[in-house]
Design a protein around this motif. Structure first.
Motif, PDB file in Angstrom:
ATOM      1  N   PHE A  33       0.825  -1.203   0.000  1.00 34.05           N
ATOM      2  CA  PHE A  33       0.000   0.000   0.000  1.00 34.05           C
ATOM      3  C   PHE A  33       0.864   1.260   0.000  1.00 34.05           C
ATOM      4  N   PHE A  34       0.464   2.227  -0.830  1.00 33.89           N
ATOM      5  CA  PHE A  34       1.148   3.516  -0.858  1.00 33.89           C
ATOM      6  C   PHE A  34       0.201   4.568  -0.292  1.00 33.89           C
ATOM      7  N   LEU A  35       0.658   5.305   0.732  1.00 31.80           N
ATOM      8  CA  LEU A  35      -0.180   6.287   1.423  1.00 31.80           C
ATOM      9  C   LEU A  35       0.326   7.696   1.144  1.00 31.80           C
ATOM     10  N   GLN A  36      -0.583   8.586   0.744  1.00 33.85           N
ATOM     11  CA  GLN A  36      -0.188   9.978   0.515  1.00 33.85           C
ATOM     12  C   GLN A  36      -1.404  10.880   0.688  1.00 33.85           C
ATOM     13  N   HIS A  37      -1.441  11.598   1.805  1.00 36.91           N
ATOM     14  CA  HIS A  37      -2.567  12.493   2.077  1.00 36.91           C
ATOM     15  C   HIS A  37      -2.200  13.906   1.618  1.00 36.91           C
ATOM     16  N   SER A  38      -2.191  14.117   0.296  1.00 38.58           N
ATOM     17  CA  SER A  38      -1.837  15.430  -0.250  1.00 38.58           C
ATOM     18  C   SER A  38      -2.959  16.431  -0.004  1.00 38.58           C
ATOM     19  N   VAL A  39      -2.572  17.662   0.348  1.00 42.23           N
ATOM     20  CA  VAL A  39      -3.542  18.737   0.578  1.00 42.23           C
ATOM     21  C   VAL A  39      -3.003  20.019  -0.041  1.00 42.23           C
ATOM     22  N   THR A  40      -3.891  20.979  -0.215  1.00 41.08           N
ATOM     23  CA  THR A  40      -3.478  22.301  -0.666  1.00 41.08           C
ATOM     24  C   THR A  40      -2.912  23.060   0.531  1.00 41.08           C
ATOM     25  N   ALA A  41      -1.666  23.495   0.414  1.00 39.60           N
ATOM     26  CA  ALA A  41      -1.010  24.188   1.523  1.00 39.60           C
ATOM     27  C   ALA A  41      -1.634  25.571   1.728  1.00 39.60           C
ATOM     28  N   ALA A  42      -1.357  26.165   2.867  1.00 41.30           N
ATOM     29  CA  ALA A  42      -1.928  27.471   3.186  1.00 41.30           C
ATOM     30  C   ALA A  42      -1.515  28.534   2.179  1.00 41.30           C
ATOM     31  N   ASP A  43      -0.337  28.364   1.566  1.00 34.63           N
ATOM     32  CA  ASP A  43       0.127  29.336   0.572  1.00 34.63           C
ATOM     33  C   ASP A  43      -0.382  29.030  -0.829  1.00 34.63           C
ATOM     34  N   GLY A  44      -1.268  28.039  -0.963  1.00 34.53           N
ATOM     35  CA  GLY A  44      -1.837  27.704  -2.258  1.00 34.53           C
ATOM     36  C   GLY A  44      -1.091  26.642  -3.031  1.00 34.53           C
TER      37      GLY A  44
END
Length: 379
Positions: A272-283
């Motif tokens: 399993f490959f885990l990656q919880h990518s999100v938009t950072a506060a700076d965009g």
């Protein structure tokens, strides 16, 4: 066709997509235009360093050119004076027929000169250049001014093209071509049961603390479950402390930054490959993460987020599981679902097949070459 590959820094080992273009685009008939040259030339190509120390005459005239370029081009990134003349001479001497600017910000610096010299220029948008860098109004204006000067635009994901368009930045000759991976080198191996891997910088955009906490909760009662982190960054020590607080130090290993071959070997044996990518506060956002493409080629089931171009790679419930950004509870559930799925072997095989079909970098390199040739009427 002789191409100049324009990049901000050279040579950066982790920028495998750029290094591949340098080595192989149009049979490797390439030269390099770089903002900064760190002295490590891995490809033996002719190099021009744009930010080399300028002569005194350029330093004296810099205030004028800064104002001029800002007024005319909406950016101060353009070369001028001695540097501009030297770059023009380099491009002529090297008989450059096309310029591929590997980021939109590099295209800003080179497009006017390319037009003056009659050299077609393409921009390859990859992530930050079409997200974080796009937030200031002055950058949006500069991109809009730049677009008519480009022969074409390429992006690693439709998400980035849509984000550019949302800010009024469009081009009639735009194409989605992911960076891709070497599916011959990244291949499935003997998978270790309930093994998980997370690869990337320990920064806000990757949300490593969310990944760690969700794994700890999802793997309760699954003694064989393991999570390996590869990467470093400002949140690494926080993650180590959190692992101790959660009582999962026996299940979690932090390897720090490692060479690419280490990652390839780890992916081959990981389920399993885990990656919880999100938009950072700076965009800042992803484009379409190379790590996810590599994981799929290695037959890993991906658990990630509906972020940037990731949904363009992962077919939900078929090759992996996706949740909304910052949905920690949902991420925990998705990891648990993956760990206990009865058809893991089938999902792993489907992930590999999708990688071979969509992300084979040999095919994508050929597609890029065809796109450039067709755009220039040389198809």
């Amino acid at each position: 066709m002789r191409a100049a590959i324009a990049t901000s820094d050279y040579h950066v080992p982790g920028e495998t997509f750029i290094n591949r273009h340098i080595a192989h685009l149009f049979g490797g008939d390439t030269v390099i235009v770089t903002g900064r040259f760190n002295g490590d030339d891995a490809h033996g190509k002719p190099i021009f360093e744009r930010r080399a120390t300028p002569p005194l005459s350029d330093l004296i005239r810099a205030p004028f050119w800064t104002l001029w370029n800002r007024a005319r081009h909406k950016t101060t990134r353009l070369p001028f004076g001695h540097q501009k003349a030297a770059l023009a001479a380099f491009l002529r001497t090297e008989r450059v027929e096309v310029i591929l600017a590997e980021f939109g910000t590099q295209a800003l610096a080179l497009a006017p000169l390319a037009n003056e010299l009659g050299i077609p220029i393409f921009s390859y948008f990859r992530g930050t250049d079409a997200s974080k860098s796009l937030r200031p109004a002055r950058m949006q204006a500069a991109y809009r001014r730049m677009m008519p000067r480009l022969a074409g635009v390429i992006s690693v994901s439709q998400f980035l093209l849509d984000n550019l368009a949302a800010h009024g930045v469009t081009h009639p000759n735009a194409h989605v071509i992911p960076s891709g991976v070497d599916v011959r080198r990244f291949a499935p191996g003997d998978k270790q049961t309930l093994s998980c891997l997370a690869v990337g910088r320990f920064v806000e955009k990757k949300a490593p603390l969310t990944t760690l906490r969700s794994f700890a909760e999802a793997s309760e009662g699954l003694d064989a479950a393991r999570l390996d982190f590869v990467g470093d960054g400002p949140l690494l020590e926080h993650a180590k402390a959190l692992a101790a607080d959660l009582g999962v130090t026996a299940k979690v290993r932090f390897h720090g930054a490692q060479p690419h071959d280490f990652v390839r070997s780890a992916l081959a044996r990981t389920e399993f490959f885990l990656q919880h990518s999100v938009t950072a506060a700076d965009g800042n956002t992803e484009g379409l993460p190379t790590a996810i493409q590599e994981a799929m080629a290695a037959g890993c089931i991906t658990v990630s987020t509906r972020h940037a171009g990731i949904p363009e790679a992962i077919d939900e419930g078929v090759t992996g599981y996706l949740v909304d950004e910052h949905d920690a509870a949902g991420f925990t559930t998705a990891i648990r679902t993956a760990l206990t799925a009865p058809d893991r072997a089938e999902m792993q095989a489907r992930a590999r097949t999708v990688a071979e079909t969509r992300f084979d970098n040999d095919r994508l390199l050929a597609k890029l070459e065809d796109t450039i040739r067709t755009s220039l009427g040389r198809g």
